[in-house]
Design a protein around this motif. Structure first.
Motif, PDB file in Angstrom:
ATOM      1  N   PRO A   6      -3.379  17.174  -1.054  1.00  0.00           N
ATOM      2  CA  PRO A   6      -3.236  18.605  -0.738  1.00  0.00           C
ATOM      3  C   PRO A   6      -1.798  18.991  -0.425  1.00  0.00           C
ATOM      4  N   VAL A   7      -1.072  18.062   0.223  1.00  0.00           N
ATOM      5  CA  VAL A   7       0.337  18.352   0.531  1.00  0.00           C
ATOM      6  C   VAL A   7       1.127  18.514  -0.759  1.00  0.00           C
ATOM      7  N   LEU A   8       0.843  17.629  -1.710  1.00  0.00           N
ATOM      8  CA  LEU A   8       1.536  17.732  -2.993  1.00  0.00           C
ATOM      9  C   LEU A   8       1.106  18.994  -3.725  1.00  0.00           C
ATOM     10  N   VAL A  57       0.843  -1.198   0.000  1.00  0.00           N
ATOM     11  CA  VAL A  57       0.000   0.000   0.000  1.00  0.00           C
ATOM     12  C   VAL A  57       0.874   1.243   0.000  1.00  0.00           C
ATOM     13  N   LEU A  58       1.896   1.206   0.842  1.00  0.00           N
ATOM     14  CA  LEU A  58       2.785   2.365   0.923  1.00  0.00           C
ATOM     15  C   LEU A  58       3.513   2.581  -0.397  1.00  0.00           C
ATOM     16  N   ALA A  59       3.851   1.488  -1.074  1.00  0.00           N
ATOM     17  CA  ALA A  59       4.571   1.632  -2.342  1.00  0.00           C
ATOM     18  C   ALA A  59       3.731   2.434  -3.337  1.00  0.00           C
ATOM     19  N   THR A  60       2.419   2.143  -3.389  1.00  0.00           N
ATOM     20  CA  THR A  60       1.542   2.900  -4.291  1.00  0.00           C
ATOM     21  C   THR A  60       1.556   4.382  -3.935  1.00  0.00           C
ATOM     22  N   ILE A 120       3.619  10.078  -4.877  1.00  0.00           N
ATOM     23  CA  ILE A 120       4.406  11.241  -4.440  1.00  0.00           C
ATOM     24  C   ILE A 120       5.585  11.476  -5.381  1.00  0.00           C
ATOM     25  N   ILE A 121       6.266  10.384  -5.740  1.00  0.00           N
ATOM     26  CA  ILE A 121       7.470  10.546  -6.573  1.00  0.00           C
ATOM     27  C   ILE A 121       7.096  11.055  -7.962  1.00  0.00           C
ATOM     28  N   VAL A 122       6.038  10.484  -8.536  1.00  0.00           N
ATOM     29  CA  VAL A 122       5.664  10.901  -9.899  1.00  0.00           C
ATOM     30  C   VAL A 122       5.309  12.384  -9.926  1.00  0.00           C
ATOM     31  N   THR A 123       4.516  12.838  -8.935  1.00  0.00           N
ATOM     32  CA  THR A 123       4.157  14.264  -8.946  1.00  0.00           C
ATOM     33  C   THR A 123       5.381  15.136  -8.732  1.00  0.00           C
ATOM     34  N   SER A 124       6.355  14.653  -7.961  1.00  0.00           N
ATOM     35  CA  SER A 124       7.546  15.480  -7.723  1.00  0.00           C
ATOM     36  C   SER A 124       8.457  15.518  -8.929  1.00  0.00           C
ATOM     37  N   ALA A 137      -1.161  11.434 -12.140  1.00  0.00           N
ATOM     38  CA  ALA A 137      -0.424  10.597 -11.197  1.00  0.00           C
ATOM     39  C   ALA A 137      -1.385   9.720 -10.404  1.00  0.00           C
ATOM     40  N   ALA A 138      -2.549  10.275 -10.048  1.00  0.00           N
ATOM     41  CA  ALA A 138      -3.528   9.473  -9.300  1.00  0.00           C
ATOM     42  C   ALA A 138      -4.044   8.314 -10.157  1.00  0.00           C
TER      43      ALA A 138
END
Lengths: 245, 219
Positions: free
Chosen positions: B112-114, B20-23, B28-32, B56-57
Motif C-alpha cells: 500500500p505504501v508503494l 528477507v530484507l533483501a527481497t 521496493i526498488i523495482v517498483t520505484s 514486482a511481487a
C-alpha cells in the motif's frame, strides 16, 4: 492373422522398439513428402484468391496446422511423460523428450507465421489477442520443459522431473487459456479478432491435407529423434551394438 | 510436526534476516524504477500501478524460492524429513507456509505504501492488499514446485524463473484485474473470487506435485 494380438509391452522395451521405429520411419517420410506436395499444390494452385485478403491468406495453410500441432503435441508429450513416470517405462519418457522439441518448433512456426500474417491482415506484426498470447505462453511452457531436462545430467531424474513439470503444465493450460481470454475481453482487444472469412472447399481441403502432412512429419521426426535418444542412453547395451552393426 | 517444520523455518529465516530484507528492498526498488523509466504523469502511473506492483511481487517472490528447500537439501535435513512417517504433503505445506510468512507477507504489508507512490486511492489500496493476500500464497505454492524440481541443479535460480513464471500468469491476470476493476469502477468481486478459486486449486494440488518433485530430486 486376425486373432493375433500385438504385444504392446514388447514394444515398450527400447531394444524392440528401436528396429521397429527404423522400419516405420521410411514409410512416414514418404507419406509426409507426398502429402506436403499435394497439400501445397492445392493450397497454391487450386484454392482461389480470397477477395478480402488477397494472396496473403494462404499463410493459413501452414499457420493453422502448426498451431494445432503445437497444442496437440504438448498434450501428447505430457501423456507420454506421465506414462513413463507412472509405469517406469523409459521409452515413454524418451518419447516425451523427443516430442518436446518438435512441439516447440511447431509452436514457434505458428507464432512466426501468425505475426507475418498479422502484418497484411491487421497492419501490425503482433497484437495481444487471446490466441496469440496463449500460444506465446505455450511456447514458454515448452521452453521450461526443454531447459529443465537439459540442465539435469542424470537422465532418470530428468525424465521424472520433466514429467512432473509437463503434468503441472497440462493442468495449467486450460486455466491459462481462460485467464488470457478474460484478460483480453477486459482490455477490449477484441477489435483485432481474426476476420472469419468464408472458406472455399478447396481451401479447407488444402488445410486438412497439410494438417495430415504435419502429423506424418511429426511422427517421422519424433521416431528419428527417439532413435537418437535410445542410441545415446543405451550406448552400453550389447543389443545396440548388434542392431547398429 | 507441521507446526514444528514451519516454526523451524521461521527461526532460520530470523537468523538470516538480511536475506528477507533483501527481497523486500528488491520489491521496493523495482517498483520505484518504473516511474523513473516511464515518467511521473499521475494518469500514466495510475494505469500501470496494478501491473507494476504485481509483476514486482512475482519477481520478488521468485528470488526467495531457492531458500524453501535449498539449505535443507544441502545439509541432508530434507532427506530426513521425507523419511519421517509424516505425509510429505504436510511437510511441504508447512515449509510453503513459512516461505509465505517470511517472503510474501512483508511485500503485502509494504505494497500500500508503494501504491501511494502511484497515486492510488485508499479504496484501491485496500483491494491491492486483498488481491495480494489471496494471490501471494499461490505464488509460494506454485513456486515450491519449481524450487523442488531444480534442487541442486546448475543455474537453478534462472531455471526456476523459466519454469515458474509462465505458471504465475493466471494469478497476475486476476490480481491486476481486481485492482483495475476497482480503478474503473467495474465489479471487483469476480476477480477476487477467481483468485480465491485458484488459491484453493493450488492448495490442493501444488503440495502434492511438490512432494513428488522432492522425492525425484532427493532420490
Amino acid at each position: 492373422m486376425s486373432t493375433r494380438r500385438i504385444n504392446w509391452y514388447k514394444y515398450a522395451a527400447p531394444a524392440n522398439f528401436y528396429p521397429l521405429a527404423g522400419k516405420m520411419i521410411p514409410f512416414f517420410t514418404v507419406v509426409t513428402v507426398l502429402l506436403f506436395i499435394i497439400g501445397l499444390y492445392v493450397g497454391f494452385f487450386v484454392a482461389p484468391t480470397d477477395f478480402q485478403q488477397g494472396e496473403s491468406y494462404r499463410i493459413i495453410f501452414i499457420h493453422v496446422p502448426a498451431a494445432w500441432m503445437g497444442m496437440f503435441l504438448y498434450v501428447l508429450m505430457a501423456v507420454y511423460a506421465g506414462l513413463g513416470w507412472a509405469f517406469n517405462a523409459r521409452l515413454g519418457s524418451m518419447m516425451a523428450t523427443a516430442i518436446s522439441t518438435t512441439g516447440a518448433i511447431f509452436t514457434f512456426i505458428s507464432l512466426v507465421t501468425g505475426s507475418l500474417w498479422g502484418r497484411p491482415a491487421w497492419g501490425v506484426y503482433w497484437v495481444w489477442d487471446a490466441r496469440m498470447t496463449s500460444t506465446l505462453i505455450l511456447m514458454f511452457l515448452y521452453i521450461g520443459f526443454i531447459s529443465l531436462q537439459a540442465s539435469i545430467d542424470d537422465s532418470r531424474r530428468a525424465d521424472r522431473a520433466g514429467a512432473v513439470l509437463a503434468l503441472v503444465g497440462l493442468i495449467n493450460v486450460p486455466i491459462i487459456y481462460f485467464s488470457v481470454q478474460w484478460w483480453n475481453t477486459l482490455h477490449q482487444g477484441a477489435t483485432f479478432t481474426a476476420r472469419s472469412f468464408k472458406m472455399a472447399p478447396s481451401m479447407l481441403s488444402a488445410m486438412l491435407i497439410l494438417m495430415a502432412a504435419c502429423w506424418m512429419y511429426s511422427i517421422a521426426v519424433v521416431l528419428v529423434r527417439v532413435r537418437c535418444i535410445i542410441r545415446e542412453r543405451e550406448r552400453e547395451a550389447p543389443w545396440l551394438a548388434e542392431a547398429v552393426a | 510436526m507441521f507446526g514444528w517444520v514451519s516454526w523451524r523455518d521461521l527461526i532460520l529465516a530470523w537468523r538470516h534476516r538480511a536475506d528477507v530484507l533483501a527481497t523486500l528492498f528488491f520489491f521496493i526498488i523495482v517498483t520505484s524504477l518504473f516511474p523513473l523509466g516511464i515518467g511521473p504523469e499521475p494518469q500514466t502511473l495510475q494505469t500501470i500501478a496494478p501491473g507494476v506492483v504485481w509483476v514486482a511481487a512475482l519477481l520478488a517472490s521468485m528470488l526467495s524460492l531457492g531458500r524453501i528447500f535449498g539449505n535443507d537439501y544441502q545439509d541432508g535435513t530434507l532427506e530426513q524429513l521425507l523419511l519421517t512417517p509424516q505425509p510429505a504433503y504436510l511437510i511441504v505445506l508447512a515449509k510453503v507456509l513459512a516461505h509465505w510468512l517470511v517472503s510474501e507477507v512483508p511485500l503485502v504489508i509494504i505494497a500500500p505504501v508503494l501504491g501511494l507512490q502511484f497515486g492510488l486511492s485508499e479504496n484501491t489500496l485496500l483491494i491491492v492488499v486483498v488481491s495480494l493476500l489471496l494471490g501471494t500464497p499461490v505464488l509460494s505454492l506454485i513456486g515450491a514446485i519449481g524450487a523442488a524440481l531444480t534442487l541442486g541443479l546448475r543455474a537453478a535460480n534462472v531455471l526456476v524463473a523459466l519454469l515458474v513464471l509462465p505458471l504465475y500468469i493466471p494469478v497476475l491476470i486476476f490480481g491486476t484485474g481486481a485492482i483495475q476493476a476497482t480503478v474503473n469502477g467495474t465489479g471487483t468481486k469476480p476477480w477476487l473470487l477467481l483468485l480465491g478459486a485458484i488459491l484453493v486449486l493450488a492448495f490442493v494440488f501444488a503440495p502434492w506435485a511438490t512432494s513428488a518433485a522432492l522425492k525425484i530430486s532427493v532420490e
